[in-house]
Design an enzyme around this catalytic site. Structure first.
Site, PDB file in Angstrom:
ATOM      1  N   GLY A   1      -0.527   1.396   0.760  1.00  0.00           N
ATOM      2  CA  GLY A   1      -0.304   2.637  -0.549  1.00  0.00           C
ATOM      3  C   GLY A   1      -0.971   2.548  -2.150  1.00  0.00           C
TER       4      GLY A   1
ATOM      5  N   HIS B   1      -3.721   4.789   1.895  1.00  0.00           N
ATOM      6  CA  HIS B   1      -4.040   5.774   1.335  1.00  0.00           C
ATOM      7  C   HIS B   1      -4.318   5.665   0.114  1.00  0.00           C
ATOM      8  CE1 HIS B   1       0.026   6.850  -0.651  1.00  0.00           C
ATOM      9  NE2 HIS B   1       0.083   6.468   0.865  1.00  0.00           N
ATOM     10  N   ASP B   2      -5.183   5.796  -0.854  1.00  0.00           N
ATOM     11  CA  ASP B   2      -5.298   6.031  -2.515  1.00  0.00           C
ATOM     12  C   ASP B   2      -5.607   4.222  -3.298  1.00  0.00           C
ATOM     13  OD1 ASP B   2      -5.231   8.089  -2.895  1.00  0.00           O
ATOM     14  OD2 ASP B   2      -3.206   7.977  -1.993  1.00  0.00           O
TER      15      ASP B   2
END
Length: 257
Positions: free
Chosen positions: A138, A120-121
């Protein structure tokens, strides 16, 4: 090629008329797929995904899936935004965002080999290659034209500079500066990514300048600030500026020789 009769396209999914979808694939409501995208068999594209043009997604890939974060809740999901002309091979998994409003961002012309992963991100630039099972935790940032070899594991919040190469089975726990070749159980600089620089059109003069800067910064025995200042004075040029700015902006520290 069209939409295979066994594919599930939920109401609210936005597919360009030229998109093809293979058997048993699922495209959720809210997903956006641009012109010429080719979705093969058993792919799942989650509703947070926004995809540009002419991307190919191979068997079993999952894009925009729930992050591997114990604190995740569906209402926290942020987009996965993908550019153009990316190729996602079998079993690739890329998570949607959770922490930042912009979410997970993938540029254009990237090649993701089987079972590679971005958490994520993450922010990924253009023309990168991720070999089999290469993994970004992440919040990682990958610049342009890097090569992550098989079974590379990049710690969260780490950055990979442009034209860098990470050798196979390497654990990256700190930032990898531009143009470097790193290797080891924990990554260390073992030289310059000379092949990548030649392919990228860097002249002999530019390659020599990069080598001199790294020698000064990492092997002169000078304190970091002094070495960086001298590098800019003695070897001025865009490559030097790129290296200096990368090191100065590092939050996790930079891998060394």
């Amino acid at each position: 090629m069209g939409i295979h009769p066994t594919a599930i396209i939920e109401d609210g999914a936005d597919l360009h008329p030229s998109v093809s979808v293979g058997p048993y694939s699922i495209i959720e409501s809210g997903a956006v797929l641009g012109e010429g995208c080719r979705i093969e068999s058993c792919v799942r594209i989650f509703g947070s995904t926004r995809m540009g043009a002419h991307n190919r997604v191979c068997h079993g890939a999952t894009l925009g899936s729930e992050p591997q974060d114990l604190g995740f809740k569906p209402e926290l999901a942020r987009p996965l935004v993908i550019g153009d002309h990316n190729h996602f091979k079998e079993g690739v998994n890329i998570s949607c965002g959770i922490k930042s409003e912009a979410g997970t961002r993938i540029g254009s012309h990237n090649y993701w080999m089987a079972f590679s992963h971005a958490g994520h991100d993450c922010i990924v630039g253009d023309h990168n290659i991720f070999a089999n099972t290469a993994t970004l935790a992440g919040h990682c940032e990958v610049a342009d034209r890097t090569f992550l070899s098989g079974q590379v594991a990049v710690h969260q919040f780490c950055r990979i500079g442009a034209y860098a190469m990470v050798a196979g089975v390497t654990g990256v726990a700190q930032d990898v500066p531009p143009f470097a070749l790193v290797d080891g159980h924990r990554a260390r600089i073992v030289g310059l990514n000379v092949v990548g620089l030649r392919r990228g059109g860097f002249s002999q003069e530019q390659r020599t300048r990069i080598k001199a800067v790294y020698r000064l910064v990492f092997r002169s025995g000078l304190r970091s600030g002094e070495a960086l200042a001298r590098a800019e004075q003695e070897y001025p040029g865009p490559e030097t500026r790129s290296i200096v700015e990368f090191i100065q902006s590092s939050r996790r520290g930079v891998v060394s020789f």
